[in-house]
Design an enzyme around this catalytic site. Structure first.
Site, mmCIF file in Angstrom:
data_model
loop_
_atom_site.group_PDB
_atom_site.id
_atom_site.type_symbol
_atom_site.label_atom_id
_atom_site.label_comp_id
_atom_site.label_asym_id
_atom_site.label_seq_id
_atom_site.Cartn_x
_atom_site.Cartn_y
_atom_site.Cartn_z
ATOM 1 C CB SER A 143 -0.920 0.054 1.357
ATOM 2 O OG SER A 143 -0.054 0.207 2.279
ATOM 3 C CE LYS A 144 -1.751 6.270 -3.029
ATOM 4 N NZ LYS A 144 -3.013 6.171 -3.204
#
Ligand code: GLU
Length: 478
Positions: free
Chosen positions: A240-241
């Site tokens: 994820s980010k």
């Protein structure tokens, strides 16, 4: 059977193309190309509040950049779910007519209360089926799930996965407001697009038994399924980010080559022996869904950059020139008009850059004169003696017959012998003068590629700067 393979990539345009999505697209594309089948792009935009045209454009561009061409899909109309509502309605009617679906009039409050009760009993909520026998003609449309038995999804990657029907409930196909639900659209799309193999992320595995039961209710053959494991960060949680860049665009902006990205994504979860580097042709030849791993693959930025470096080292010169040119332009630099000279410059940089971004950084001296010379080295080398040596070099380089790397090297060797110096003494001085730095590709290649005029202009500028520094009390080369 060859020719019968029809696969699809079905992104929801709620953001950029994520590397996980790109890998799913790639696996579908490879599967289609390997089997001489059809690769379809379908846009799952029924979530209107989160889907945007800008995101569709972005996904399309990212796929084009990766050169994953589709045989069917946008801009041809009919490949966006919002254009397909008639089909969903038609199929819903068929299920009602066949008695496989029924209308439900339970209110959200009723359902919420039942959900809370289930939770209190520590059970997963399942709709009770209360409206099954009421014969209602409006409300939300639910699929009738068999009470007994199980659905086995024979996944091509995970093997058979069994879902007990008692764990599934009569899920909603069409909401009270008439909008079809996500799972229903996917089924109708997959049957009407005659999809033979559904290759997608394993976050969709839990949807699959519901979808399979819907195919069966519609009387359609069930496609084969392959659920690809998630891409993980170094801490083994889903990428994820938080882990850094996740969109394909971000890697493009780092200066990753599309071929390297494709190669890297292919190896994320798929392997063929110990081989790491695969041309596209090899990938198409060797790709088999059975060789995709059932466990998560860790995204490794260092390995991606290593692979990218391998591509930069070996890619065809003209292609590298075409890939670097927009980067140079963006940096305000202009490549030389002479294509052979440009490729020659790039050849000296390949070893030194893992990304196109780095390539511009290490090579920018070719395309602009040094704005400054590394101050420490300048203080050491641009001394009165250094200025004299630069003068000598300017005279000799102006007169040397052929301005090629071997001729220049011969001249330098002759000069250092005559001056009682080492080659490094003149080489470092020249390098600093011409590139502004103490490290560069092989010096004589650099000089030959810059050409006589440019080399002389830079040596003169350095000599003048050195001379100014010698007479200014503050010194320096600013
Ligand atoms: N639209 C879904 C997604 O973006 C894919 C659904 C599917 O492949 O069945 O995750």
């Amino acid at each position: 059977m060859p020719g019968d393979v029809r696969v699809r990539f079905a992104p929801s345009p709620t953001g950029h193309l994520h590397v996980g999505g790109a890998r799913t697209a790639l696996f579908n594309w490879l599967y289609a190309r390997h089997h001489g089948g059809v690769f379809i792009l379908r846009i799952e935009d029924t979530d209107r509040s989160r889907s945007t045209d800008a995101n569709i454009g972005d996904i399309v561009n990212a796929l084009r950049w990766l050169e994953l061409d589709w045989d069917e899909g946008p801009p041809t109309p009919g490949y966006r779910q919002t254009e397909r509502f008639d089909l969903y309605r038609e199929h819903a009617q068929r299920l009602v007519a066949a008695g496989r679906a029924y209308y439900c009039a339970c209110t959200p409050e009723q359902l919420e209360a039942e959900r809370a009760e289930a939770q209190a009993r520590n059970e997963t909520f399942r709709y009770s089926g209360r409206c099954r026998k009421l014969g209602l003609t409006s409300g939300a449309l639910r699929l009738r799930i068999p009470d007994e038995g199980a659905t086995v999804v024979d996944d091509l990657i995970h093997g058979p996965v069994t879902f007990d029907h008692r764990q599934l409930d009569d899920w909603i196909l069409v909401r009270t407001d008439g909008t079809p639900t996500y799972n229903f659209c996917v089924v109708v799309d997959d049957v009407t697009m005659r999809i033979s193999h559904v290759i997608r992320g394993n976050d969709h595995l839990s949807n699959t038994p519901k979808q399979v039961l819907c195919y069966e209710a519609l009387g359609y053959p069930v496609p084969a399924f392959a659920h690809v494991s998630m891409i993980l960060g170094a801490d083994r949680t889903r990428l994820s980010k938080r882990h850094g860049a996740t969109s394909v665009d971000a890697y493009r902006e780092q200066g990753i080559l599309p071929d390297a990205m494709v190669n890297y994504l292919a190896r994320l979860g798929w392997s063929s022996g110990d081989q790491e580097i695969f041309s596209r042709t090899e990938l198409v030849e060797r790709f088999d869904i059975k060789d995709v791993s059932s466990s998560g693959a860790i995204f490794d930025q260092t390995k991606l950059e290593w692979l990218n470096h391998e591509y930069i080292k070996t890619i065809d010169g003209a292609r590298l020139a075409a890939l670097v040119t927009p980067w140079l332009t963006a940096a305000g630099l202009t490549p030389p008009a002479d294509a052979a000279r440009f490729v020659g410059m790039l050849d000296t940089l390949r070893e030194r850059a893992r990304t196109l971004r780095e390539l511009v950084e290490v090579g920018r001296f070719y395309f602009e004169r040094p704005r400054e010379h590394e101050p420490k080295a300048a203080a050491k080398l641009f001394t009165p003696a250094g200025v004299q040596r630069l003068d000598t070099l300017i005279q000799r380089l102006a007169a040397v017959e052929s301005f090629t790397a071997p001729a220049l090297e011969a001249l330098y060797r002759e000069l250092v012998d005559a001056m009682g110096l080492k080659l490094v003494d003149l080489a470092q001085l020249t390098r600093l003068a011409v590139t502004g730095r103490t490290a560069s590709p092989p010096l004589f290649d650099v000089l030959a590629l810059l050409g006589r005029e440019e080399t002389l202009a830079r040596l003169r500028a350095a000599r003048d700067a050195g001379a100014r520094a010698a007479t200014s009390p503050a010194g320096g080369d600013k």
